[in-house]
Design a protein around this motif. Structure first.
Motif, PDB file in Angstrom:
ATOM      1  N   GLN A  80      -8.259 -23.299 -15.862  1.00 57.68           N
ATOM      2  CA  GLN A  80      -9.598 -23.379 -16.433  1.00 57.68           C
ATOM      3  C   GLN A  80     -10.553 -22.601 -15.545  1.00 57.68           C
ATOM      4  O   GLN A  80     -10.544 -22.761 -14.311  1.00 57.68           O
ATOM      5  CB  GLN A  80     -10.042 -24.837 -16.561  1.00 57.68           C
ATOM      6  CG  GLN A  80      -9.218 -25.622 -17.595  1.00 57.68           C
ATOM      7  CD  GLN A  80      -9.700 -27.038 -17.779  1.00 57.68           C
ATOM      8  OE1 GLN A  80     -10.015 -27.711 -16.805  1.00 57.68           O
ATOM      9  NE2 GLN A  80      -9.738 -27.492 -19.013  1.00 57.68           N
ATOM     10  N   TYR A  81     -11.394 -21.759 -16.150  1.00 57.13           N
ATOM     11  CA  TYR A  81     -12.222 -20.831 -15.385  1.00 57.13           C
ATOM     12  C   TYR A  81     -13.505 -20.525 -16.128  1.00 57.13           C
ATOM     13  O   TYR A  81     -13.669 -20.862 -17.317  1.00 57.13           O
ATOM     14  CB  TYR A  81     -11.440 -19.539 -15.133  1.00 57.13           C
ATOM     15  CG  TYR A  81     -10.872 -18.904 -16.385  1.00 57.13           C
ATOM     16  CD1 TYR A  81     -11.574 -17.929 -17.085  1.00 57.13           C
ATOM     17  CD2 TYR A  81      -9.637 -19.306 -16.891  1.00 57.13           C
ATOM     18  CE1 TYR A  81     -11.072 -17.359 -18.245  1.00 57.13           C
ATOM     19  CE2 TYR A  81      -9.118 -18.743 -18.043  1.00 57.13           C
ATOM     20  CZ  TYR A  81      -9.832 -17.778 -18.716  1.00 57.13           C
ATOM     21  OH  TYR A  81      -9.319 -17.228 -19.873  1.00 57.13           O
ATOM     22  N   ASP A  82     -14.429 -19.880 -15.421  1.00 54.94           N
ATOM     23  CA  ASP A  82     -15.697 -19.447 -16.012  1.00 54.94           C
ATOM     24  C   ASP A  82     -15.504 -18.053 -16.592  1.00 54.94           C
ATOM     25  O   ASP A  82     -15.301 -17.094 -15.841  1.00 54.94           O
ATOM     26  CB  ASP A  82     -16.788 -19.438 -14.938  1.00 54.94           C
ATOM     27  CG  ASP A  82     -18.165 -19.092 -15.503  1.00 54.94           C
ATOM     28  OD1 ASP A  82     -18.249 -18.673 -16.670  1.00 54.94           O
ATOM     29  OD2 ASP A  82     -19.157 -19.230 -14.757  1.00 54.94           O
ATOM     30  N   GLU A  92     -17.121 -15.028 -15.071  1.00 53.52           N
ATOM     31  CA  GLU A  92     -16.652 -14.518 -13.784  1.00 53.52           C
ATOM     32  C   GLU A  92     -15.230 -13.982 -13.839  1.00 53.52           C
ATOM     33  O   GLU A  92     -14.803 -13.264 -12.938  1.00 53.52           O
ATOM     34  CB  GLU A  92     -16.716 -15.630 -12.729  1.00 53.52           C
ATOM     35  CG  GLU A  92     -18.128 -16.117 -12.453  1.00 53.52           C
ATOM     36  CD  GLU A  92     -18.160 -17.144 -11.340  1.00 53.52           C
ATOM     37  OE1 GLU A  92     -17.077 -17.650 -10.986  1.00 53.52           O
ATOM     38  OE2 GLU A  92     -19.245 -17.428 -10.824  1.00 53.52           O
ATOM     39  N   GLY A  96     -12.559 -20.146 -21.663  1.00 50.90           N
ATOM     40  CA  GLY A  96     -12.186 -20.117 -20.258  1.00 50.90           C
ATOM     41  C   GLY A  96     -10.986 -20.993 -19.958  1.00 50.90           C
ATOM     42  O   GLY A  96     -11.005 -21.790 -19.019  1.00 50.90           O
ATOM     43  N   LYS A  97      -9.921 -20.821 -20.761  1.00 55.72           N
ATOM     44  CA  LYS A  97      -8.738 -21.666 -20.588  1.00 55.72           C
ATOM     45  C   LYS A  97      -7.483 -20.862 -20.889  1.00 55.72           C
ATOM     46  O   LYS A  97      -7.420 -20.121 -21.869  1.00 55.72           O
ATOM     47  CB  LYS A  97      -8.823 -22.879 -21.528  1.00 55.72           C
ATOM     48  CG  LYS A  97      -7.722 -23.894 -21.326  1.00 55.72           C
ATOM     49  CD  LYS A  97      -7.965 -25.117 -22.212  1.00 55.72           C
ATOM     50  CE  LYS A  97      -6.902 -26.180 -21.991  1.00 55.72           C
ATOM     51  NZ  LYS A  97      -7.138 -27.383 -22.826  1.00 55.72           N
ATOM     52  N   SER A 150     -11.760  -8.932 -12.726  1.00 55.05           N
ATOM     53  CA  SER A 150     -12.672  -9.647 -11.834  1.00 55.05           C
ATOM     54  C   SER A 150     -13.481  -8.637 -11.048  1.00 55.05           C
ATOM     55  O   SER A 150     -13.024  -7.534 -10.780  1.00 55.05           O
ATOM     56  CB  SER A 150     -11.861 -10.543 -10.878  1.00 55.05           C
ATOM     57  OG  SER A 150     -12.631 -10.885  -9.763  1.00 55.05           O
ATOM     58  N   THR A 160     -10.412 -16.793  -9.066  1.00 49.85           N
ATOM     59  CA  THR A 160     -11.347 -17.894  -8.883  1.00 49.85           C
ATOM     60  C   THR A 160     -11.388 -18.725 -10.153  1.00 49.85           C
ATOM     61  O   THR A 160     -11.519 -18.180 -11.244  1.00 49.85           O
ATOM     62  CB  THR A 160     -12.750 -17.364  -8.549  1.00 49.85           C
ATOM     63  OG1 THR A 160     -12.655 -16.525  -7.409  1.00 49.85           O
ATOM     64  CG2 THR A 160     -13.716 -18.491  -8.273  1.00 49.85           C
ATOM     65  N   TYR A 161     -11.307 -20.039 -10.006  1.00 52.05           N
ATOM     66  CA  TYR A 161     -11.239 -20.881 -11.194  1.00 52.05           C
ATOM     67  C   TYR A 161     -11.774 -22.266 -10.899  1.00 52.05           C
ATOM     68  O   TYR A 161     -12.001 -22.653  -9.745  1.00 52.05           O
ATOM     69  CB  TYR A 161      -9.810 -20.984 -11.705  1.00 52.05           C
ATOM     70  CG  TYR A 161      -8.792 -21.143 -10.611  1.00 52.05           C
ATOM     71  CD1 TYR A 161      -8.601 -22.353  -9.969  1.00 52.05           C
ATOM     72  CD2 TYR A 161      -8.037 -20.045 -10.203  1.00 52.05           C
ATOM     73  CE1 TYR A 161      -7.677 -22.486  -8.950  1.00 52.05           C
ATOM     74  CE2 TYR A 161      -7.114 -20.177  -9.177  1.00 52.05           C
ATOM     75  CZ  TYR A 161      -6.933 -21.400  -8.563  1.00 52.05           C
ATOM     76  OH  TYR A 161      -6.023 -21.524  -7.553  1.00 52.05           O
ATOM     77  N   ASP A 162     -11.999 -23.012 -11.974  1.00 51.73           N
ATOM     78  CA  ASP A 162     -12.482 -24.385 -11.837  1.00 51.73           C
ATOM     79  C   ASP A 162     -11.332 -25.329 -11.505  1.00 51.73           C
ATOM     80  O   ASP A 162     -11.474 -26.228 -10.683  1.00 51.73           O
ATOM     81  CB  ASP A 162     -13.185 -24.824 -13.124  1.00 51.73           C
ATOM     82  CG  ASP A 162     -14.397 -23.955 -13.449  1.00 51.73           C
ATOM     83  OD1 ASP A 162     -15.069 -23.520 -12.495  1.00 51.73           O
ATOM     84  OD2 ASP A 162     -14.640 -23.692 -14.634  1.00 51.73           O
ATOM     85  N   SER A 163     -10.202 -25.151 -12.149  1.00 52.69           N
ATOM     86  CA  SER A 163      -9.027 -25.963 -11.837  1.00 52.69           C
ATOM     87  C   SER A 163      -7.773 -25.210 -12.248  1.00 52.69           C
ATOM     88  O   SER A 163      -7.799 -24.345 -13.127  1.00 52.69           O
ATOM     89  CB  SER A 163      -9.088 -27.315 -12.558  1.00 52.69           C
ATOM     90  OG  SER A 163      -9.003 -27.139 -13.957  1.00 52.69           O
TER      91      SER A 163
END
Length: 351
Positions: free
Chosen positions: A64-66, A69, A95-96, A123, A130-133
């Motif tokens: 999971q990411y933005d 970004e 974002g998945k 990127s 870079t990611y959220d999880s």
């Protein structure tokens, strides 16, 4: 065109951990996210590696990411599980991204080391993923979840090296984080303190610029390489005093000292009679007051950027004016002997 913000390297692995009783005593399974590899432009790929695996039957990973970004282009299997069922799903609007890989049928899982999958993405900045999880789950052939230990990428810090030095034998030292297999300096294995995570290695420099190659090998067998530079200079500076000449005799207490200093890498400090003097493109032109009648010694010292130093001196004979002498006569004598009038009037006397 989508604008990407500068991305800071933040690696956060969220792993659901279960340790079933039937896998106690098995070798620890290690997971590592490799540093980014540049494909071209702002496109990169990052590999997810596995080490010490035992009976790996299936894998599921959710990233999971933005999407402001990061844009995930694709996820490719790494070949560790080889044949079997695979599913890849990427939604850059939400974002998945999802990756599922599993063996099929009544077969044993895979042991050993290898690459689980590779994420290709776009990127900005340094290209780190870079990611959220990032949830990664492994299961064995009994459909039991396997404990995972995330291994961070090693980071090596080299203690500052002198840009210039006159020491042929130096020691490269520093510290590191993460797990490593070895550190090599110019292909020589460094001494490593595993408890303190320190290392050092002696190096012999050659005259001129030296590229010092630093190689780190991690426990996955991946190699990271970079260079440090240092210049060995053992040649001292050269001091040239144009005026006055050594041994000159004069009636004048004030004299002008003119000359220049030469050095291949540059002068760090220059002194006349222990007083720091600022050079102008290597040249100096300064007035000096002679202290006493008789012989006065003027001392010169130059130190270059590698700490090589040169010392030189000249002697000036400061004499009292003879009884009945005239200032006009002294001036004439000075000009005939090659003396010059600078900031101060210099009056030489024939030896």
């Amino acid at each position: 065109m989508r604008h990407f913000t500068t991305i800071i390297a933040i690696i956060v692995i969220l792993v659901f951990v279960f340790v079933p009783s039937n896998v106690e005593g098995k070798q620890e399974t290690q997971i590592k996210i490799s540093p980014p590899e540049t494909i071209g432009g702002n496109k990169f790929c990052t590999r997810v590696l596995i080490r010490g695996a035992t009976d790996i039957y299936g894998i599921s990973a959710i990233l999971q990411y933005d999407p402001e970004e990061l844009i995930v282009d694709e996820i490719n299997p790494g070949g560790f599980l080889c044949d079997g069922f695979e599913k890849v799903s990427v939604d850059n609007n939400q974002g998945k991204a999802l990756y599922i890989g599993t063996k099929t049928g009544d077969v044993k899982g895979v042991d050993g080391d290898g690459e689980l999958f590779c994420v290709t993405y776009e990127s900005d900045g340094n290209g780190h993923l870079t990611y959220d999880s990032f949830d990664i789950n492994l299961s064995d052939s009994n459909i039991e979840q396997i404990y995972i230990n995330e291994i961070e990428n090693p980071i090596i810090k080299i203690n500052p090296l002198p840009e210039y030095t006159n020491e042929k034998n130096i020691v490269i030292s520093g510290d590191y984080s993460g797990e490593i297999k070895g550190i090599y300096i110019n292909d020589i294995s460094a001494e490593i303190d595993i408890d303190e995570k320190l290392f050092y290695c002696p190096v012999i420099l050659e005259e001129g610029e030296n590229a010092i190659k630093v190689i780190c090998e991690d426990i996955f067998g991946e190699v990271f390489e970079f260079n440090k530079f240092s210049v060995l200079d053992t040649i001292p500076p050269k001091i040239y005093v144009d005026k006055p000449k050594d041994g000159m005799k004069t009636y004048s207490r004030e004299i002008q000292v003119i000359g220049n200093v030469e050095d291949e890498i540059g002068i760090r400090e220059f002194f006349i009679n222990d007083v720091p003097i600022e050079l102008n493109n290597g040249k100096f032109d300064i007035g000096i007051t002679l202290e006493t009648y008789g012989v006065n010694t003027i001392c010169f010292e130059a130190i270059d950027k590698a700490d090589n130093s040169t010392y030189d001196e000249i002697n000036i004979d400061f004499r009292k004016r003879a009884s009945g002498g005239t200032k006009e006569k002294d001036k004439t004598s000075n000009e005939e002997d090659g003396g010059q009038k600078g900031k101060y009037e210099v009056q030489d006397i024939e030896k």
